[in-house]
Write a protein that holds these residues in place. Structure first.
Motif, mmCIF file in Angstrom:
data_model
loop_
_atom_site.group_PDB
_atom_site.id
_atom_site.type_symbol
_atom_site.label_atom_id
_atom_site.label_comp_id
_atom_site.label_asym_id
_atom_site.label_seq_id
_atom_site.Cartn_x
_atom_site.Cartn_y
_atom_site.Cartn_z
ATOM 1 N N TYR A 195 18.932 9.795 -1.727
ATOM 2 C CA TYR A 195 18.007 9.974 -2.841
ATOM 3 C C TYR A 195 18.526 10.982 -3.861
ATOM 4 O O TYR A 195 17.956 11.091 -4.943
ATOM 5 C CB TYR A 195 16.641 10.425 -2.317
ATOM 6 C CG TYR A 195 15.926 9.341 -1.547
ATOM 7 C CD1 TYR A 195 15.469 8.195 -2.192
ATOM 8 C CD2 TYR A 195 15.735 9.441 -0.173
ATOM 9 C CE1 TYR A 195 14.817 7.188 -1.496
ATOM 10 C CE2 TYR A 195 15.082 8.442 0.535
ATOM 11 C CZ TYR A 195 14.632 7.326 -0.131
ATOM 12 O OH TYR A 195 13.997 6.321 0.563
ATOM 13 N N HIS A 222 19.938 8.487 -6.107
ATOM 14 C CA HIS A 222 18.924 7.519 -6.542
ATOM 15 C C HIS A 222 17.540 8.185 -6.463
ATOM 16 O O HIS A 222 16.706 7.822 -5.623
ATOM 17 C CB HIS A 222 18.950 6.264 -5.665
ATOM 18 C CG HIS A 222 20.308 5.647 -5.553
ATOM 19 N ND1 HIS A 222 21.257 6.095 -4.651
ATOM 20 C CD2 HIS A 222 20.875 4.617 -6.229
ATOM 21 C CE1 HIS A 222 22.349 5.350 -4.772
ATOM 22 N NE2 HIS A 222 22.155 4.467 -5.725
ATOM 23 N N PRO A 223 17.270 9.177 -7.303
ATOM 24 C CA PRO A 223 15.999 9.905 -7.179
ATOM 25 C C PRO A 223 14.781 9.062 -7.520
ATOM 26 O O PRO A 223 13.694 9.306 -6.989
ATOM 27 C CB PRO A 223 16.167 11.074 -8.160
ATOM 28 C CG PRO A 223 17.164 10.587 -9.146
ATOM 29 C CD PRO A 223 18.097 9.687 -8.398
ATOM 30 N N GLN A 224 14.937 8.068 -8.391
ATOM 31 C CA GLN A 224 13.780 7.284 -8.818
ATOM 32 C C GLN A 224 13.258 6.367 -7.720
ATOM 33 O O GLN A 224 12.140 5.855 -7.822
ATOM 34 C CB GLN A 224 14.149 6.446 -10.052
ATOM 35 C CG GLN A 224 14.640 7.264 -11.213
ATOM 36 C CD GLN A 224 13.634 8.284 -11.683
ATOM 37 O OE1 GLN A 224 12.433 8.056 -11.607
ATOM 38 N NE2 GLN A 224 14.109 9.421 -12.167
ATOM 39 N N GLU A 225 14.030 6.173 -6.658
ATOM 40 C CA GLU A 225 13.595 5.304 -5.572
ATOM 41 C C GLU A 225 12.763 6.045 -4.531
ATOM 42 O O GLU A 225 12.186 5.419 -3.653
ATOM 43 C CB GLU A 225 14.811 4.666 -4.892
ATOM 44 C CG GLU A 225 15.636 3.781 -5.816
ATOM 45 C CD GLU A 225 16.790 3.130 -5.083
ATOM 46 O OE1 GLU A 225 16.751 3.111 -3.824
ATOM 47 O OE2 GLU A 225 17.730 2.642 -5.741
ATOM 48 N N PHE A 226 12.704 7.354 -4.623
ATOM 49 C CA PHE A 226 11.961 8.127 -3.629
ATOM 50 C C PHE A 226 10.474 8.100 -3.949
ATOM 51 O O PHE A 226 10.063 8.318 -5.090
ATOM 52 C CB PHE A 226 12.464 9.566 -3.590
ATOM 53 C CG PHE A 226 11.730 10.422 -2.589
ATOM 54 C CD1 PHE A 226 12.101 10.421 -1.262
ATOM 55 C CD2 PHE A 226 10.666 11.228 -2.983
ATOM 56 C CE1 PHE A 226 11.430 11.202 -0.344
ATOM 57 C CE2 PHE A 226 9.990 12.009 -2.069
ATOM 58 C CZ PHE A 226 10.381 11.988 -0.739
ATOM 59 N N TYR A 229 7.099 9.831 -2.318
ATOM 60 C CA TYR A 229 6.505 10.725 -1.332
ATOM 61 C C TYR A 229 5.185 10.167 -0.810
ATOM 62 O O TYR A 229 4.950 10.094 0.395
ATOM 63 C CB TYR A 229 6.293 12.105 -1.954
ATOM 64 C CG TYR A 229 5.561 13.076 -1.056
ATOM 65 C CD1 TYR A 229 6.218 13.716 -0.014
ATOM 66 C CD2 TYR A 229 4.204 13.353 -1.258
ATOM 67 C CE1 TYR A 229 5.557 14.604 0.812
ATOM 68 C CE2 TYR A 229 3.530 14.237 -0.442
ATOM 69 C CZ TYR A 229 4.209 14.862 0.594
ATOM 70 O OH TYR A 229 3.550 15.736 1.414
ATOM 71 N N THR A 267 5.305 13.100 -5.954
ATOM 72 C CA THR A 267 6.465 12.214 -5.970
ATOM 73 C C THR A 267 7.379 12.546 -7.140
ATOM 74 O O THR A 267 8.606 12.579 -6.999
ATOM 75 C CB THR A 267 6.008 10.752 -6.051
ATOM 76 O OG1 THR A 267 5.228 10.436 -4.890
ATOM 77 C CG2 THR A 267 7.205 9.820 -6.112
ATOM 78 N N LEU A 268 6.799 12.805 -8.314
ATOM 79 C CA LEU A 268 7.589 13.157 -9.480
ATOM 80 C C LEU A 268 8.339 14.470 -9.264
ATOM 81 O O LEU A 268 9.519 14.601 -9.642
ATOM 82 C CB LEU A 268 6.698 13.252 -10.706
ATOM 83 C CG LEU A 268 7.374 13.692 -12.011
ATOM 84 C CD1 LEU A 268 8.477 12.725 -12.402
ATOM 85 C CD2 LEU A 268 6.347 13.831 -13.126
ATOM 86 N N TYR A 312 9.370 15.738 -6.409
ATOM 87 C CA TYR A 312 10.485 15.476 -5.501
ATOM 88 C C TYR A 312 11.627 14.759 -6.225
ATOM 89 O O TYR A 312 12.810 15.060 -5.999
ATOM 90 C CB TYR A 312 10.005 14.643 -4.309
ATOM 91 C CG TYR A 312 9.524 15.469 -3.142
ATOM 92 C CD1 TYR A 312 10.435 16.069 -2.278
ATOM 93 C CD2 TYR A 312 8.176 15.640 -2.897
ATOM 94 C CE1 TYR A 312 10.005 16.820 -1.202
ATOM 95 C CE2 TYR A 312 7.728 16.394 -1.824
ATOM 96 C CZ TYR A 312 8.644 16.984 -0.979
ATOM 97 O OH TYR A 312 8.215 17.735 0.087
ATOM 98 N N GLN A 313 11.296 13.800 -7.062
ATOM 99 C CA GLN A 313 12.333 13.086 -7.796
ATOM 100 C C GLN A 313 13.103 14.025 -8.720
ATOM 101 O O GLN A 313 14.339 13.940 -8.816
ATOM 102 C CB GLN A 313 11.697 11.948 -8.598
ATOM 103 C CG GLN A 313 11.145 10.822 -7.747
ATOM 104 C CD GLN A 313 10.455 9.754 -8.575
ATOM 105 O OE1 GLN A 313 10.301 9.905 -9.793
ATOM 106 N NE2 GLN A 313 10.030 8.670 -7.936
ATOM 107 N N GLN A 362 17.105 15.041 -8.463
ATOM 108 C CA GLN A 362 17.921 14.857 -9.655
ATOM 109 C C GLN A 362 18.657 16.142 -10.020
ATOM 110 O O GLN A 362 19.848 16.120 -10.350
ATOM 111 C CB GLN A 362 17.028 14.406 -10.807
ATOM 112 C CG GLN A 362 17.745 14.225 -12.123
ATOM 113 C CD GLN A 362 16.801 13.793 -13.219
ATOM 114 O OE1 GLN A 362 15.767 13.179 -12.980
ATOM 115 N NE2 GLN A 362 17.133 14.123 -14.437
#
Length: 788
Positions: free
Chosen positions: A740, A743-747, A749, A757-758, A760-761, A765
Motif C-alpha cells: 500500500y 498503491h495508497p489509493q487501494e487501501f 480502513y 481511510t483518507l 491512512y492513504q 503516500q
C-alpha cells in the motif's frame, strides 16, 4: 510500565519528530524551545523513557553554535556509553553571524577547531553515519579530518560538504587525497590504495573551488554511491566521462549549474556510461537535476529530446520521480500524434513525450520555456482511455497523472493576466503546487487579504451547461517564504498536508483553563519537498520508514535493537562492522554438489547429466564441505573434478541465503578502529530480533508451499470449486509487504469511515515519497534546496 520498549520507542519517535519539525516562527530559538519541551515531558517518567530519550536526542546532533558543540564533546568524554548513540552530526545551522564576532575572534575561541572536531570524530567513529558540513566550518576541515572522512574502515555512509570552498579547504582535500592514492608505474596512472565501499551518499553542492581532477579522484574511490550531488562544481567533460566509476546503485544525480560541462558530454554520459546504461545495475534513476543557465547554455531542442529518449531507452523513465530541465529548450508542436516504438512512445512535442513516457513523475521543472497556458493544461490533464488505441491499454499507468509540482518560472505566457485562469488549477487532480514568476504570484497575493484564489471544479468541464451546485470548491494560496530567496509558489490547500492557516496558527500562543501552554504542531507545507533543488542525502531527524535507512546505511538491524534486548533490557548499543568489500546482491555463496538435492532433484545432475555414470569412488563426501561461505571466501577453490576433468560441484550465488557478514558483529566494540587493509574480526552474534527470525531463509523455504498458495493470481480464485472455496477461506489472498506504500489509493480502513481511510492513504503516500524526496527539515537541506 509493562509496555514493550519497541512501542514506546515508536511513540516517542513520532512525538520527537513532530516537535522538531514544528517550525513557526522560523528561527533557532524555536528549535531549542521544542527540544526542551520534549526533554521536560519525557526524560523523568521512568527508566525506559529516559533511555529512549537519550537514544533520540543524541542520535541527531544539530549543532547551531560552537558552544553547543563544546558541551557535546565534553559530555561524550565523560559518558562513554553515549558515544554509541551518536549517528548524525549536523553543522548546517552553525553560524556566529549576529553575535558580534569576527573571523579572528572565532579562531581565538577554542570551542570548535580542527583539533576538537577531529577528537569528536574519533570518539564517534564506530557509530557516526552522517557528517553534514557547511561553509562556516570549511576552514576547520584540515587534511586530517578530510582523510578521516574519506578513508575506508568507518561506518560513515553520508558525507556532505555543501557550501564548502576556499583555498584552505581545497588544499586540505588535495593533501588528504594524496595519502589515499598511489602511482602505478606500469600503467602510469594514479590509483586509489583502497576503495571506500561504505559511503553511499556524497554532496559537493556549491564546492566551486575544488579543481576538476580533485573531484575525479574523490569519485573514483567511492564505487558504491547511490546519491551524488555535483551541483555548481567545476567538473568538466573528461571527469564526467572517464573518471566517474561504474555506480551500479545510482538513484539520485545532480549536475545542475555545472558550467564546464558541455551538452555533448552530458548526452554521451547518458548514452554510454555504465552508471546509467548498464542493464545489470541494481537501481535506476529516481531523482535527476540538470538545471542550466538559459543565457549561457548551448542546449537546443534536439539535445533535450535526445536526452529524454536515452532515459527511456535504459528504463529510467519507469522510476524517475523528480526531473529538473530548467533552462533547457523544449520543442513545441501542434501535432499530437503518438506512436509506439521499441523503448518509448514517439511524438513530436516534448511535453507530450514526457506525459506519455514518464508515468511516475511527481516533480517537473521546465522554467525558461514559453509554453501557452492551454498547452500546459493539456499536459496536466490525465490521459483518457478513450484517446488510446486498442493495444495501448497494456501499458501500465497510462491513465494516471501523478505530477504534483510544476515549475513554470520565466514563462511569458504565465503572467499577471493569465494566472487566474481556472483551467490551470482544475485540469489535474494530482497537482498541488505551481512555481511561477513574481509578477504572476504578486497578482494573486495582492488580490485579497487572504492571498488566495478560489476556483470551481465541475464534474463535466466540457459540458455547455454547468451546475455550480455540484461543483467542487478548490482553494489555492500563495506561500510566503522570505528565507528561501526569490521563489514564489501557489499551492492547493487541504486540511492535512498543505494547510491554509500556517501564517496565523504559528504566531498565536494559546493556554488552557489551568494556565498551561497548549503546544500546537505547525509544520511546513508538504509540497516543499517537491520544490527542492538539492538532493536530500540523509534520513532526517527520525526516519519515516526503514527503507531509506537500509539503502543509505545498509543497516543489518533496526535501530531499536541496538539499545534494547528482546526481553526489554537496556544495553549500551552495538557497533556495526565497516563494509570493506564490494556489496553483492542479496544472498550468499553456496556449494552445490552432486549429492545436494534441490526440490527433489540434484542441481548438478540437472546441469551435467552426462556425469551420471561416473565411478562413486571418485566422488567426494559433501559432509566435509560447508554449504555456505562468505563473500570473502570466494577466492578459495571449491570445485571438484573427476578423472575426466568434469566438474562435480560448483560455487553458486544463492539469493535465498542472507549475506553471511550480516550475521556477525565485532567481537570487542571498544577496540580501536581497524586499519583499512585489515578485515574486521568475526565475533559473537548480536541477539536475534523478531524481524530476522521471521525472514530467516530456512523458515521461508519451509513456508514456500503456503506462500505459493497465497500468492496465486487473482484469476485462480475465480474458479468455483469446492477446493478453491475452502482454500480461499483458509488461505485468503494477501497483499505483498509494503504494497500500500506504492498503491495508497487501494487501501480501505473502513468503508463506513472515509476520513480515517483518507488519513491512512495520505500516510502511505508520504512514506513512499519520503524514500525518494526525503523531507524538508531544518538547516541547509531547507535553505540550499529551496533558495533561488
Amino acid at each position: 510500565m509493562s509496555w514493550p520498549p519497541e512501542i514506546l520507542y515508536q511513540i516517542l519517535s513520532y512525538q520527537f519528530r513532530d516537535l522538531m519539525s514544528s517550525d513557526y516562527p522560523n528561527n533557532a530559538e524555536k528549535f531549542n524551545e521544542n527540544f526542551r519541551t520534549f526533554i521536560n515531558s519525557n526524560l523523568t517518567v521512568n527508566k525506559a523513557f529516559s533511555h529512549i530519550c537519550q537514544v533520540l536526542i543524541y542520535r541527531y546532533c544539530n549543532l547551531t553554535t560552537a558552544r553547543r558543540f563544546h558541551h557535546l564533546l565534553n559530555t561524550l568524554k565523560e559518558h562513554r556509553e553515549l558515544r554509541n548513540a551518536v549517528q548524525i552530526v549536523d553543522f548546517q545551522e552553525l553560524t556566529s553571524i549576529g553575535l558580534g564576532r569576527t573571523g579572528e575572534m572565532n579562531k581565538m575561541i577554542k570551542n570548535l577547531t580542527n583539533e576538537t572536531l577531529l577528537e569528536f570524530l574519533h570518539l564517534t567513529k564506530f557509530t557516526l553515519r552522517e557528517f553534514l558540513a557547511c561553509e562556516h566550518i570549511q576552514d576547520d576541515l584540515d587534511e586530517n579530518i578530510i582523510y578521516f572522512l574519506l578513508r575506508p574502515g568507518t561506518v560513515l555512509s553520508v558525507l556532505d560538504f555543501c557550501g564548502c570552498s576556499g583555498a584552505r579547504f581545497t588544499e586540505s582535500c588535495i593533501v588528504s587525497l594524496d595519502k589515499l592514492y598511489r602511482f602505478d608505474k606500469e600503467r602510469q596512472i594514479d590509483l586509489p590504495i583502497e576503495e571506500n565501499y561504505q559511503i553511499t551518499c556524497l554532496g559537493l553542492n556549491d564546492c566551486t573551488d575544488l579543481p576538476s581532477y580533485v573531484l575525479g579522484r574523490m569519485l573514483r574511490m567511492l564505487p558504491e554511491l547511490q546519491k551524488l550531488d555535483l551541483s555548481h562544481t567545476s567538473i568538466d567533460d573528461d571527469i564526467l566521462l572517464n573518471k566517474i566509476p561504474h555506480l551500479k546503485n545510482l538513484t539520485h544525480l545532480s549536475l545542475a549549474m555545472c558550467l564546464k560541462l558541455s551538452p555533448r558530454a552530458i548526452l554521451e554520459f547518458f548514452s554510454y556510461h555504465p552508471a546509467v546504461t548498464d542493464e545489470n545495475n541494481l537501481a535506476t534513476l529516481e531523482w535527476l537535476n540538470l538545471y542550466t543557465m538559459p543565457h549561457s547554455s548551448s542546449w537546443s531542442e534536439v539535445h533535450t529530446l535526445f536526452l529524454l529518449k536515452k532515459l527511456c531507452q535504459y528504463g529510467h523513465n519507469k522510476t524517475l520521480q523528480y526531473l529538473n530541465l530548467s533552462g533547457m529548450s523544449l520543442h513545441e508542436s501542434n501535432d499530437t500524434t503518438v506512436t509506439r516504438s521499441t523503448f518509448y512512445f514517439q511524438c513530436h512535442d516534448a511535453l507530450t513525450f514526457i506525459k506519455w513516457n514518464f508515468p511516475k513523475l511527481k516533480s517537473l521543472s521546465i522554467a525558461g520555456n514559453n509554453i501557452p497556458v492551454p498547452k500546459l493544461c493539456e499536459f496536466l490533464t490525465p490521459i483518457s482511455p478513450d484517446t488510446m488505441s486498442d493495444n495501448w491499454w497494456l501499458h501500465e499507468d497510462q491513465n494516471m497523472q501523478q505530477l504534483k509540482f510544476l515549475n513554470v518560472c520565466n514563462n511569458s505566457y504565465v503572467n499577471r493576466w493569465t494566472i487566474q485562469d481556472s483551467a490551470l488549477y482544475t485540469c489535474s487532480p494530482s497537482l498541488v503546487c505551481l512555481e511561477v514568476s513574481f509578477d504572476a504570484w504578486q497578482m494573486i497575493e495582492k488580490s485579497n487579504s487572504r492571498h488566495e484564489i478560489t476556483v470551481l471544479h465541475f464534474k463535466n468541464p466540457n459540458s455547455f451547461l454547468k451546475d455550480t451546485a455540484d461543483a467542487e470548491v478548490i482553494k489555492w494560496k500563495c506561500y510566503i517564504g522570505s528565507s528561501y530567496g526569490r521563489r514564489y509558489w501557489i499551492y492547493k490547500t487541504d486540511p492535512y498536508l498543505n494547510r491554509d492557516d500556517l501564517q496565523t496558527t504559528g504566531n498565536v500562543t494559546r493556554y488552557d483553563s489551568e494556565g498551561n501552554k497548549i503546544i500546537e504542531i505547525v509544520k511546513q507545507p508538504d509540497f516543499l519537498k517537491f520544490a527542492q533543488n538539492k538532493i536530500m542525502l540523509g534520513c532526517g531527524f527520525i526516519p519515516l520508514s526503514g527503507v531509506r535507512r537500509k539503502k543509505c546505511y545498509r543497516d543489518l538491524k533496526p535501530p531499536i535493537s541496538q539499545f534494547f534486548t528482546r526481553n526489554g533490557g537496556v544495553t549500551l548499543g552495538s557497533r556495526s562492522t565497516p563494509i570493506i568489500t564490494p556489496m553483492l546482491p542479496p544472498g550468499g555463496w553456496r556449494v552445490v554438489s552432486n549429492h545436494e538435492q534441490e526440490d527433489g532433484a540434484s542441481l548438478s545432475d540437472a546441469i551435467m547429466e552426462e556425469d551420471e555414470d561416473e565411478d562413486e569412488e571418485q566422488e567426494f563426501d559433501d559432509d566435509n564441505v560447508s554449504d555456505t561461505y562468505s563473500a570473502s571466501a570466494s577466492s578459495t577453490t571449491f570445485s571438484r573434478t573427476t578423472s575426466l576433468g568434469r566438474m562435480r560441484s560448483g560455487l553458486y550465488w544463492d539469493r535465498s541465503i542472507h549475506d553471511l557478514h550480516s550475521r556477525f558483529m565485532e567481537s570487542d566494540i571498544m577496540d580501536p578502529l581497524p586499519e583499512p587493509s585489515i578485515p574486521p574480526s568475526i565475533g559473537e552474534e548480536v541477539e536475534e530480533n523478531d524481524e530476522e527470525y521471521l525472514n530467516d531463509p530456512s523458515l521461508q523455504r519451509r513456508r514456500s508451499q503456503l506462500n505459493l498458495q497465497r500468492s496465486r493470481p487473482p484469476s485462480l480464485h475465480h474458479r468455483h470449486s469446492a477446493l478453491d472455496s475452502s482454500a480461499s477461506i483458509l488461505l485468503p489472498l494477501r497483499k505483498l509487504q509494503n504494497y500500500y506504500y506504492a498503491h495508497p489509493q487501494e487501501f480501505v480502513y473502513n468503508p463506513n469511515d472515509q476520513e480515517t481511510t483518507l488519513k491512512y492513504q495520505l500516510h502511505f503516500q508520504v512514506i513512499d515519497e519520503y524514500q525518494v524526496f526525503g523531507c524538508i527539515e531544518r538547516g541547509m537541506y531547507r535553505y540550499y534546496s529551496l533558495r533561488a
